[in-house]
Design a protein around this motif. Sequence first.
Motif, PDB file in Angstrom:
ATOM      1  N   VAL A 118       0.846  -1.201   0.000  1.00  0.00           N
ATOM      2  CA  VAL A 118       0.000   0.000   0.000  1.00  0.00           C
ATOM      3  C   VAL A 118       0.877   1.246   0.000  1.00  0.00           C
ATOM      4  O   VAL A 118       0.618   2.221  -0.728  1.00  0.00           O
ATOM      5  N   GLU A 119       1.934   1.245   0.809  1.00  0.00           N
ATOM      6  CA  GLU A 119       2.849   2.393   0.854  1.00  0.00           C
ATOM      7  C   GLU A 119       3.529   2.620  -0.494  1.00  0.00           C
ATOM      8  O   GLU A 119       3.727   3.761  -0.918  1.00  0.00           O
ATOM      9  N   LEU A 120       3.882   1.530  -1.168  1.00  0.00           N
ATOM     10  CA  LEU A 120       4.512   1.669  -2.480  1.00  0.00           C
ATOM     11  C   LEU A 120       3.535   2.291  -3.484  1.00  0.00           C
ATOM     12  O   LEU A 120       3.909   3.169  -4.264  1.00  0.00           O
ATOM     13  N   ASN A 121       2.293   1.845  -3.441  1.00  0.00           N
ATOM     14  CA  ASN A 121       1.284   2.439  -4.316  1.00  0.00           C
ATOM     15  C   ASN A 121       1.044   3.906  -3.960  1.00  0.00           C
ATOM     16  O   ASN A 121       0.806   4.738  -4.840  1.00  0.00           O
ATOM     17  N   ARG A 122       1.115   4.213  -2.672  1.00  0.00           N
ATOM     18  CA  ARG A 122       0.945   5.602  -2.241  1.00  0.00           C
ATOM     19  C   ARG A 122       2.098   6.456  -2.775  1.00  0.00           C
ATOM     20  O   ARG A 122       1.896   7.622  -3.148  1.00  0.00           O
ATOM     21  N   ALA A 123       3.292   5.872  -2.840  1.00  0.00           N
ATOM     22  CA  ALA A 123       4.438   6.613  -3.374  1.00  0.00           C
ATOM     23  C   ALA A 123       4.182   7.025  -4.816  1.00  0.00           C
ATOM     24  O   ALA A 123       4.499   8.153  -5.220  1.00  0.00           O
ATOM     25  N   VAL A 124       3.598   6.132  -5.599  1.00  0.00           N
ATOM     26  CA  VAL A 124       3.279   6.455  -6.995  1.00  0.00           C
ATOM     27  C   VAL A 124       2.257   7.580  -7.058  1.00  0.00           C
ATOM     28  O   VAL A 124       2.419   8.553  -7.814  1.00  0.00           O
ATOM     29  N   ALA A 125       1.190   7.460  -6.259  1.00  0.00           N
ATOM     30  CA  ALA A 125       0.139   8.482  -6.275  1.00  0.00           C
ATOM     31  C   ALA A 125       0.681   9.840  -5.834  1.00  0.00           C
ATOM     32  O   ALA A 125       0.374  10.879  -6.441  1.00  0.00           O
ATOM     33  N   TYR A 164       2.245  15.357  -6.446  1.00  0.00           N
ATOM     34  CA  TYR A 164       3.111  16.390  -5.867  1.00  0.00           C
ATOM     35  C   TYR A 164       4.555  16.358  -6.372  1.00  0.00           C
ATOM     36  O   TYR A 164       5.381  17.126  -5.890  1.00  0.00           O
ATOM     37  N   GLY A 165       4.856  15.465  -7.314  1.00  0.00           N
ATOM     38  CA  GLY A 165       6.191  15.443  -7.885  1.00  0.00           C
ATOM     39  C   GLY A 165       6.960  14.195  -7.505  1.00  0.00           C
ATOM     40  O   GLY A 165       6.739  13.596  -6.451  1.00  0.00           O
ATOM     41  N   PRO A 166       7.903  13.765  -8.362  1.00  0.00           N
ATOM     42  CA  PRO A 166       8.643  12.521  -8.135  1.00  0.00           C
ATOM     43  C   PRO A 166       9.527  12.542  -6.890  1.00  0.00           C
ATOM     44  O   PRO A 166       9.780  11.484  -6.304  1.00  0.00           O
ATOM     45  N   GLU A 167       9.988  13.741  -6.463  1.00  0.00           N
ATOM     46  CA  GLU A 167      10.832  13.780  -5.265  1.00  0.00           C
ATOM     47  C   GLU A 167      10.065  13.262  -4.047  1.00  0.00           C
ATOM     48  O   GLU A 167      10.585  12.465  -3.266  1.00  0.00           O
TER      49      GLU A 167
END
Length: 429
Positions: free
Chosen positions: A337-344, A349-352
């Motif tokens: 879930v956290e990994l998917n949240r990273a994509v969203a 808000y930007g790749p950083e």
Amino acid sequence: MTGGDPRQAIEAVWRIESARVIAGLARMVGDVGLAEELAQDALVAALERWPESGVPDNPGGWLMLTAKHRAIDLLRRRSRYDQKLVELGRDMEIRQEAAEAELDDALDDHIGDDLLRLLFTACHPVLSTEGRLALTLRLLGGLTTEEIARAFLVPEPTVAQRIVRAKRTLADRRVKIEMPAPDELAERLSSVLEVVYLIFNEGYSPTAGADWMRTSLCEEALRLGRVLAGLMPDEAEVHGLVALMEIQASRAAARIGPDGAAVTLLDQDRRLWDRLLIRRGLEALGRAEALGRLGPYGLQAAIAACHARALSPEDTDWERIAALYRLLAHVAPSPVVELNRAVAVSMAYGPERGLEIADRLVTERALANYPQLPAVRGDLLERLGRLDEAGEEFERAVGLTRNEQERALFTARVAALRERGAQEGTGRR
């Protein structure tokens, strides 16, 4: 039912009616393994008789009546005839037509409960995950051992052993074929939903093999989910799971390109998405929302709905998706879930920002062999212009995946990054 190839008709009837027959028999004899054997005996009888006599107008009733008579014979041989005869009814000498009518009435009264009992039994927590998957597909999906083995890319004897072991465990542990007590319902329902979604996920994103999708597994999971929603209409998470599967299944035609290659979500031609499935999914999500606070499946369905409502990737409400993933991480925390949240978050808000989240997951043991982690990091690094690092991440993803289509996708990204790096290097000189 007349005309056509009787054998094909029998196979179609069996796929449709087997779960009802086994469920009804399981209620009568109290043993899942025995119920399946009796149903199989009835199928053999149909294969012997129907090619000559034709498929009866009520094939499900014929199978059930035949299996019921065999159950009575078996119980007589086991010296329990007098006791069980009262439960099964003293109708041995009644005309078959009258018996079928009586049987249909009985099934109408019990079929919902019978299917639920069978589903909760096949997904009982005392069984291993593999056993639950195989037994559910066998008993409620009507799939053969060969079909299950082919779907999960395991040897047929392995599937057969899982099914035998699961039925033996249920018998040894004396698991009753009944609905769980009210105080156990939530936990047991969670197990049922998990099994159905695992079946769907293995169809939607196969762990290994040459296929990008195994549509038959998705369809089986959807069918089970729809049945469950009809039998438990007041359970929000049931509708949430159905909504999630309907919306995800709507993308099937767009997930594979004309050349047979995999197509990722952001590159899909959304005109190919199945609008009927999307509408059904949104309706199911609405039912889940009306029943109360969304659970994990409902929240995932709400995320899928954001994609379904967007006419293009640019129209996607990524801020809402990021917020929904934050809520999902609170309700059902997991590294995936956290990994998917990273994509969203990266899209909103930007790749950083996304990379900050993904980097914290590198030490997660649960993701050590998960190819999506380096793939996500590689994508974010590429968007930040860190091409060499991105290429290394995609090479790592290539080494971890066991799905050939996914491996080809990651390999293409590595090649594209090398070409881009060479071009940019030439430009700088």
